[in-house]
Design a protein around this motif. Sequence first.
Motif, short mmCIF file in Angstrom:
data_model
loop_
_atom_site.label_atom_id
_atom_site.label_comp_id
_atom_site.label_asym_id
_atom_site.label_seq_id
_atom_site.Cartn_x
_atom_site.Cartn_y
_atom_site.Cartn_z
N THR A 126 0.83 -1.21 0.00
CA THR A 126 0.00 0.00 0.00
C THR A 126 0.87 1.25 0.00
OG1 THR A 126 -0.25 -0.08 2.42
CG2 THR A 126 -2.03 -1.03 1.10
N VAL A 129 2.56 1.45 -3.69
CA VAL A 129 1.63 1.78 -4.76
C VAL A 129 1.35 3.29 -4.77
CG1 VAL A 129 -0.64 1.57 -3.65
CG2 VAL A 129 -0.35 0.81 -6.01
N MET A 130 1.57 3.93 -3.60
CA MET A 130 1.41 5.38 -3.52
C MET A 130 2.77 6.08 -3.66
SD MET A 130 -1.79 5.62 -3.28
CE MET A 130 -2.14 7.34 -2.90
N LEU A 163 -3.20 -5.93 -4.78
CA LEU A 163 -4.01 -5.32 -3.73
C LEU A 163 -5.50 -5.50 -4.02
CD1 LEU A 163 -1.91 -2.09 -3.08
CD2 LEU A 163 -2.35 -3.93 -1.45
N HIS A 167 -7.94 -7.38 -1.65
CA HIS A 167 -9.15 -6.70 -1.19
C HIS A 167 -10.38 -7.61 -1.36
CE1 HIS A 167 -12.70 -4.12 -2.15
NE2 HIS A 167 -12.31 -3.51 -1.04
N HIS A 183 -14.25 -4.49 11.80
CA HIS A 183 -13.63 -3.20 12.11
C HIS A 183 -12.33 -3.39 12.88
CE1 HIS A 183 -16.32 -0.13 10.63
NE2 HIS A 183 -17.35 -0.92 10.93
N LEU A 186 -9.56 -4.45 10.58
CA LEU A 186 -9.13 -3.37 9.68
C LEU A 186 -8.40 -2.26 10.43
CD1 LEU A 186 -12.28 -3.23 7.38
CD2 LEU A 186 -9.99 -4.06 6.76
N THR A 191 -1.35 0.41 7.14
CA THR A 191 -1.33 0.64 5.69
C THR A 191 -0.89 2.06 5.43
OG1 THR A 191 -3.64 1.34 5.74
CG2 THR A 191 -3.23 -0.98 5.26
N LEU B 486 -16.31 5.49 9.17
CA LEU B 486 -16.45 4.79 7.90
C LEU B 486 -17.16 3.47 8.12
CD1 LEU B 486 -12.81 5.23 6.50
CD2 LEU B 486 -14.82 6.56 5.89
N TRP B 488 -17.43 -0.55 7.29
CA TRP B 488 -16.29 -1.46 7.16
C TRP B 488 -15.87 -1.64 5.71
CZ3 TRP B 488 -15.61 -6.27 4.87
CH2 TRP B 488 -16.76 -6.88 4.37
N GLU B 489 -16.82 -1.56 4.78
CA GLU B 489 -16.47 -1.69 3.37
C GLU B 489 -15.59 -0.53 2.92
OE1 GLU B 489 -19.64 -1.95 4.43
OE2 GLU B 489 -20.70 -3.59 3.41
N LYS B 491 -13.73 1.29 4.86
CA LYS B 491 -12.44 1.12 5.53
C LYS B 491 -11.55 0.15 4.74
CE LYS B 491 -12.88 1.76 10.41
NZ LYS B 491 -13.11 1.16 11.72
N LEU B 492 -12.13 -0.98 4.39
CA LEU B 492 -11.37 -2.00 3.67
C LEU B 492 -10.81 -1.42 2.36
CD1 LEU B 492 -10.49 -4.99 3.42
CD2 LEU B 492 -12.66 -5.46 2.31
N LEU B 493 -11.66 -0.70 1.66
CA LEU B 493 -11.24 -0.13 0.38
C LEU B 493 -10.13 0.89 0.58
CD1 LEU B 493 -12.02 -0.17 -2.67
CD2 LEU B 493 -13.31 1.91 -2.22
N ARG B 495 -8.05 1.21 3.10
CA ARG B 495 -6.80 0.64 3.60
C ARG B 495 -6.06 -0.14 2.50
NH1 ARG B 495 -8.41 3.09 7.49
NH2 ARG B 495 -9.04 2.26 9.52
N LEU B 496 -6.82 -0.97 1.76
CA LEU B 496 -6.16 -1.90 0.84
C LEU B 496 -5.91 -1.29 -0.54
CD1 LEU B 496 -5.35 -4.94 1.09
CD2 LEU B 496 -6.71 -4.07 2.96
N ARG B 497 -6.74 -0.32 -0.92
CA ARG B 497 -6.56 0.23 -2.26
C ARG B 497 -6.47 1.75 -2.22
NH1 ARG B 497 -10.87 -2.36 -6.05
NH2 ARG B 497 -9.48 -1.42 -7.59
N PRO B 498 -5.45 2.26 -1.55
CA PRO B 498 -5.32 3.73 -1.44
C PRO B 498 -5.22 4.39 -2.82
CG PRO B 498 -3.27 2.63 -0.77
CD PRO B 498 -4.31 1.57 -0.93
N HIS B 499 -4.69 3.62 -3.79
CA HIS B 499 -4.50 4.20 -5.13
C HIS B 499 -5.82 4.42 -5.84
CE1 HIS B 499 -4.52 -0.10 -5.12
NE2 HIS B 499 -4.69 -0.16 -6.40
N ALA B 502 -7.32 7.50 -4.57
CA ALA B 502 -6.71 8.70 -5.14
C ALA B 502 -7.27 8.98 -6.53
CB ALA B 502 -5.19 8.53 -5.21
#
Lengths: 351, 511
Positions: A126, A129-130, A163, A167, A183, A186, A191, B486, B488-489, B491-493, B495-499, B502
């Motif tokens: 993570t 990727v940024m 990722l 996910h 929660h 997570l 990350t 947030l 949980w969905e 949050k998951l997005l 955390r795991l797919r910050p890109h 963006a």
Amino acid sequence: MFRYLVINLLHTIKSNRSPAAIYHILTGKKSSQTIQDLHVFQLHSYYRLLPHLTRQSFDDVINSIVDEGLMMWVNKKDYTLTDAAMTYLTIQTNTTDYFHSLTHTIDPSAKYIFTERLYLTIQTFTHRVMNERGFIPVTDDVTIQAFVKQYYHVHKQQLSDWLEACHTHLYKVLITYPEHDRHIFLDRLSTYRHSGQSFQQLTDRYGSHEADLRLTLALIERDLFIRSQQQTCLSDLLPGKQTVLRYPSLMTRSAQKTHQLVMRGYSIDELIQARQLKRGTIEDHLVEICTLEDHFKLTDYVNEDKIAQIETYLSTRQTQKLGEIKRNLPAAISYLDLRLVFAHYQKRLYK
Amino acid sequence: MNALETLQHYFHYNEFQSGQAAVIDDLNKSQDVLLTLPTGAGKSICYQVPALMNNGLTLVVTPLLSLMEDQVRHLKAFGIKQVAALNSFNTKKERQHVLKHLSQLKILYVSPELLQQDWILKRLKKLYIRFFVVDEAHCISQWGHEFRPDYMKLASVLHSLRHPTLLLVTATLTEDVKRDIFEHFSERNILEHLHMIDRDNISFIVEKCVSNMEKDRYIVDCLSAYHVPTIIYFSSKKETERVSHHLRTALPDHRVAYYHGDLENNERMLIQQQFLSGELDVICATSAFGMGVNKRDVRLVIHYHLPTQIESFVQEVGRAGRDQLHSVSISLVTEHDRLITERLIEGEMIEEAVLVQLFRLLDQYPEIDMDEFVDRHQLNEVHRRYLQNYLENHDIINDNKTINHHNVTEFFKVEWIETITKRQQFKRKKLLELLLALNGDRCIRRSIYQPFQTKIKDAPFGCCSVCGFTLAQFNPIQLQTSTEKLSWEEKLLKRLRPHSEALDWKGERDD
């Protein structure tokens, strides 16, 4: 949930051992006694379930169970569960689903490696990727770091694909857990721009006891680990040589050395001499070896008359308290005789 | 690459901070150096840059395990991977990993007790050691505030490594300590680079309180007025937890956590990391927190309890305002603080009664089991090393524990007891010095920096509460925090797919 787990385990060991035995199983103590308990009570899948559980957290839960009238102390070490506890266990039956991952016995050290790799990979990917290079790795274990470094080099062109797959996979797994648990999992993840929350912080946020939080995480991690043994996107993170849990691997290292000599037919005195250990230690090793090794020859260490006497007694009695059995047997039978025969007897009983 | 290019290439700083370049020049010319720089002024750059510029290995001796780990992580985060740490907390696996790659390393951090071990010395002797750095060099001196018995053997270690260039670093150097350091390394020709360590952007406030309740109230009031990155120091682990819980209830907008040595390693790291990255605002900590924590915008350092001497106080206060912006130190003092701190001092020292017991064993038995002795008297690891080293240095015992009765003389006993009594008195004197500095009617800034230097810089933002500074004059940029709510969905997005986030929201940031 942790409370349920503890009461359930207290029920399983049926007052034969003090509650501390459960603590030692959950944290994975490598002592002969704990390993024997695993066998006697068939609790392998609980071994090292919560390696970092503190004694304080455990004792707190025991105390609250006592305060609520589910358990009573008979004396300092012995307890009994009350009728209220039995009712509690029957009411909570819907939890069997929650604990489904505990029906598999796993190798705790493989699970550790898998989990640490997973957390560090998620953190690394993570960030990368940024295009962020600097971060403090969630684990200091250099072998885990070395693995993730290699893994990163293989995947660096497809970070976002990885990722995305991760996910999707986490989504599928997490949705089978209560929302509260999702929660927690997570929030604990480290990350990009989000450091994992510590247990003190999770305790404050969710009002859960630390032991419950650890259990929640352990169950989800375990689930992910077990699923990865079928092909998932996380299967690459499993340790290469998947070591299936074999009993000898549970044997303490010192006992393994003694075991080598036992196989060569050393007597107790010779063992003491050769290993330069105290008699008590050698006796512990013998009991451990007897519990774990099928080819241990009991008659090398206890004469056959004594074996017969002890076994006859054992077959008529329900108790598993050695002290009580010892008192009812002739004085010529030593504790070691009794422990060895007992371990041997248990081993056959469960076969 | 020259020094500046090395700095820019590896550390992404544009230029050196004051003092750094001159030290690096001298080191590159193989000149031994004694260096003082204020905390946070970039002492480590002074050896890291030469280490990366030159051939060979740079060995850094540091007594603080957490500092060691932090430095290694810090360098790795800059992409400098040829660094490692060796200390007694390494697992066997880690240690093997380091030893296997020893010849590829540029910088190796090592704890002083490990340097006493033959197996490691043997490995090091085979390598070309370019620089030998002694961090926290005041530990060499009996009069230093953190005397480490293992440091007393560094000169002989240095000797056996065929004399690499020596760098001694400390933030707190008094005259007594300096004398001891020069005596210890008397065969070397050491050049002094002594810089002023006073921090002119920090204002000092001493607040007299009658009870802990009043302290709690003061902190709540202060933090509700100033929502800024804050460290609160305690001498008790329990109190860090209690006050942290109290603050969380009283100040729901502040993100508060506690930190002390009993927390699991992993937990400590998470808290530290959150504080560094601005995900936490207030940290209630024991002195275990802060070594090597290079957060530049700490605005407030509050002492709920005082440390045991000015040196520690200066170091802890020095964690504020590293970005040179105005910052404030607040000390909350009550009458009975002195008792708490005195008890701390007693805990640090070996008691006379313990020595008397030790003498009895030495007289009566042919050999001594140090571990058993230490267990029986519930001594800590520092005590054990101190005893062991003292006995070895006086040829009373050697490795196989056999006692050389010939050397256990009355004179030896009397002298030893005198030494520890003197040290006790010395520690008490140090405590008194700190209490006087904070409780007197003289300028606080002048009182706390005077042991280290004669001149004190002017304080552009206000000096201290004795000189008329009040908290009302403190006007820092305040933090704005919002707690994320947030699903949980989401949050998951996130955390795991910050890109993907963006992309979706065109780089909008949420902090």
